[in-house]
Motif scaffolding. Sequence first.
Motif: not given
Length: 214
Positions: A86-94
Amino acid sequence: MGDALLAIALAAGMTILLTAVSGAIGIVLGAPVMLLSRSRFAPLRALYWGFVHIVRGVPTLVWLFIVFFGITQLGITLGAVTSALITLSVIAVASMAEIYRGGLNAIKPGQWEASAALGLGRFATARDVLYPQLFRAVSPTVATYLVGLIKESALASTIGVAEITFVAGLQVQYFGEGLTFFAFAGLMYLALSVPLGALSRGVHARLTRRYAVL
């Protein structure tokens, strides 16, 4: 010793999982999120900038701790792997949204008018004219980000995810050969990063032959 090195090598599967899933989510969802920055409605543009600045302005490690440890106060308990994804995915989206925004800004806006003069609608212009050039323009930056994501996934070891760094640390605790195991872990990260860089250069060269950034 051989079994310990094998355990570190096998842990690369978790590193690949974290990178592949979060990277793919970032690549796919970053594009629609980026469109918020070009919205005619100020609240949507403000939402975009707020999301990007908050997500990217806080260190990844802090976000990992918030998701894994912090939200338990809200009655939500997530596993270590789920929290890391979840953490890495949200940061990747941004991050990908910003990469796309920069690439789109590099394309001259006159191409919209030229495409309209040829009778192309906005969807056809985006699909056939702008997006191919956009992906060509940002492909090296995307590859650089994904290579960085491979290394950033090591932070998941701090919450107990059994990826390369975490397993290497376990072997050091058991055998005490810190240089051997962490050097091998470094080689594993290189083994993942170098092929990705080579693949990105091939993709970029292929897109360059097919599309020109005007």
